[in-house]
Write an enzyme that holds these catalytic residues in place. Structure first.
Site, mmCIF file in Angstrom:
data_model
loop_
_atom_site.group_PDB
_atom_site.id
_atom_site.type_symbol
_atom_site.label_atom_id
_atom_site.label_comp_id
_atom_site.label_asym_id
_atom_site.label_seq_id
_atom_site.Cartn_x
_atom_site.Cartn_y
_atom_site.Cartn_z
ATOM 1 N N PHE A 138 0.860 -1.190 0.000
ATOM 2 C CA PHE A 138 0.000 0.000 0.000
ATOM 3 C C PHE A 138 0.890 1.232 0.000
ATOM 4 C CE2 PHE A 138 -2.597 3.412 1.703
ATOM 5 C CZ PHE A 138 -3.743 3.268 0.928
ATOM 6 N N ASP A 223 9.179 2.619 1.249
ATOM 7 C CA ASP A 223 8.033 3.386 1.729
ATOM 8 C C ASP A 223 7.973 3.189 3.243
ATOM 9 O OD1 ASP A 223 5.580 4.218 2.639
ATOM 10 O OD2 ASP A 223 4.450 3.418 0.945
ATOM 11 N N LYS A 252 2.876 10.222 8.083
ATOM 12 C CA LYS A 252 2.212 9.757 9.310
ATOM 13 C C LYS A 252 2.877 10.316 10.564
ATOM 14 C CE LYS A 252 -0.033 5.525 7.579
ATOM 15 N NZ LYS A 252 -1.446 5.691 7.837
HETATM 16 C C1 LIG Z 1 2.974 2.311 3.753
HETATM 17 C C2 LIG Z 1 2.044 3.444 3.413
HETATM 18 N N1 LIG Z 1 2.337 4.245 2.382
HETATM 19 C C3 LIG Z 1 1.549 5.270 2.044
HETATM 20 C C4 LIG Z 1 0.393 5.539 2.742
HETATM 21 C C5 LIG Z 1 -0.476 6.690 2.333
HETATM 22 O O1 LIG Z 1 -0.316 7.737 3.217
HETATM 23 P P1 LIG Z 1 -1.383 8.945 3.217
HETATM 24 O O2 LIG Z 1 -2.688 8.362 3.605
HETATM 25 O O3 LIG Z 1 -0.816 9.928 4.194
HETATM 26 O O4 LIG Z 1 -1.406 9.493 1.822
HETATM 27 C C6 LIG Z 1 0.035 4.722 3.828
HETATM 28 C C7 LIG Z 1 -1.216 4.969 4.570
HETATM 29 O O5 LIG Z 1 -1.756 4.138 5.244
HETATM 30 C C8 LIG Z 1 0.887 3.650 4.176
HETATM 31 O O6 LIG Z 1 0.596 2.841 5.203
#
Ligand SMILES: Cc1ncc(COP(=O)(O)O)c(C=O)c1O
Length: 403
Positions: A138, A223, A252
């Site tokens: 994700f 990520d 986050k």
């Molecule tokens: C690993 C990862 N990358 C990207 C995101 C996306 O982040 P945002 O919701 O701040 O765009 C998330 C959100 O849960 C995530 O867990």
């Protein structure tokens, strides 16, 4: 005319892409929340791994208030002191040499993917565009990031997707070897899959991903939106894997609850993002950076990072004890305070039932897919709150198990 601010108003005026709970929290302090009726909840969800220092941490409130009385916004036509200070701290404490600020995880990943493509095209050939990512990954909800994320339910139904993106199973070295080649511009992975079910990488696999990227001149993008800023007990999870990426994304917990995202990379790679190639009006906003700087200072300390490891033990012990009584989990997995209780055969597909039962008992938890109950509390959640929260969780488990 004023309207009653109730959950019903959500259905009336909000786009129906979310299905929030029936209650509306109105106040938070530490690891506790209170709803409109004054009912109290213990928060093991932390706004999905965001509120790393709990709600309304006094040091963050102070930074926000002071910056709020000083300077709110400039745009990137001008730089600002909080952004420069935060960037310097990120550079000094990680592999990186350059930082790009934005406002969310998806934006940080969008920047990372665009940079990887640009860098490959500038340094290889215009055909070096393949991006390899992982099933159940994700990376956010922009069209590029949701396409790179490996979950069709999120990415399908919007027409033609950005191209040349391939997905393989996580931890599957043979699949990676079969697909990576000189046309690969980047491999993007979470150094512990969060939304996909709290799945850790094999150490040998992570090292091999690095080697294969080097062999094919592909960039390795980690990520760390969910794993970063102390969540796993390391400042960033890559530090625990002993594998250094070329690009790292953070969001986050970085802002401790104030929206901010960052993409970190080296000077050499960053050079491909020349003036005008990418940008964000709010990115590096002084309010966000002032709060993030304070959050980062607090988290980047032995006390907090060792405290995460200690708290992982408390969580694991409590979950094991609950499981001994009720036999609902096959495994407790994850690292630090990114933990997943995996439901056994009998409870397959019912993670949400546990979440709802927990909320009924005054406890906020999360799910990670249909089979995993996820815990992402504050990194400084007090022991008493862990104990009381786990008592509530036990009652929730008992309700589901005895239903
Ligand atoms: C690993 C990862 N990358 C990207 C995101 C996306 O982040 P945002 O919701 O701040 O765009 C998330 C959100 O849960 C995530 O867990």
């Amino acid at each position: 005319m004023s309207h009653a601010v109730t959950r019903a108003l959500f259905d009336e005026v909000m786009v129906p892409n979310y299905a929030p709970a029936a209650i509306i929290p109105v106040k938070g302090e530490g690891s506790r929340l209170w709803d409109q009726e004054g009912r109290e909840y213990i928060d093991f969800a932390g706004g999905i791994a965001v509120s790393c220092l709990g709600h309304c941490h006094p040091a963050l409130v102070k930074s926000l208030t002071e910056q709020g009385q000083t300077l709110w916004h400039l745009s990137n036509v001008l730089t600002n002191e909080p952004a420069l200070r935060l960037a310097k701290k990120l550079v000094d404490s990680t592999f990186s040499e350059k930082v790009f600020f934005c406002n969310s995880g998806a934006e940080a990943n969008e920047a990372a993917l665009k940079l990887a493509r640009r860098y490959a095209i500038e340094h290889g050939s215009k055909d070096k565009t393949k991006i390899i990512a992982f099933e159940q990954g994700f990376h956010g909800r922009t069209f590029f990031t949701v396409t790179v994320g490996g979950q069709a339910t999120y990415s399908d139904g919007f027409g033609p997707k950005p191209g040349d993106v391939e997905h393989i199973p996580y931890n599957d070295l043979a699949a990676l070897e079969a697909i990576i080649d000189d046309q690969t511009c980047a491999v993007m992975m979470e150094p512990l899959q969060g939304e996909g079910g709290i799945i850790s990488p094999d150490l040998a696999f992570a090292k091999k991903v690095r080697e294969l990227c080097d062999k094919h001149n592909a960039l390795l993008i980690f990520d760390e939106v969910q794993t970063g800023v102390g969540r796993t007990g390391e400042l960033y999870a890559y530090m625990g894997l002993d594998v250094t990426p070329d690009i790292l994304t953070s969001a986050k917990a970085l802002g401790g609850g104030f929206p901010i995202g960052a993409m970190l990379t080296t000077t050499e790679i960053a050079a491909s993002m020349k003036v005008g190639t990418h940008g964000s009006t709010y990115g590096g906003n002084p309010l966000a950076c002032a709060v993030a700087e304070t959050a980062y200072d607090i988290v980047n300390s032995e006390e907090v990072l060792n405290g995460v490891k200690q708290r992982e033990q408390w969580f694991r012990e409590a979950l094991d004890a609950i499981n001994e009584k009720y036999q609902v989990f096959s495994e407790i997995r994850g690292k630090g305070l990114l933990l997943g209780a995996v439901l056994n055969e009998q409870y397959q597909g019912r993670a949400r039932d546990f979440l709802v039962a927990a909320a009924d008992q005054g406890l906020m938890v999360l799910v990670a897919g249909a089979n995993v109950v996820r815990f992402t509390p504050s990194l400084i959640v007090p022991q008493a709150d862990v104990e009381q929260g786990m008592q509530r969780f036990e009652q929730a488990v008992a309700k589901v198990a005895n239903a």
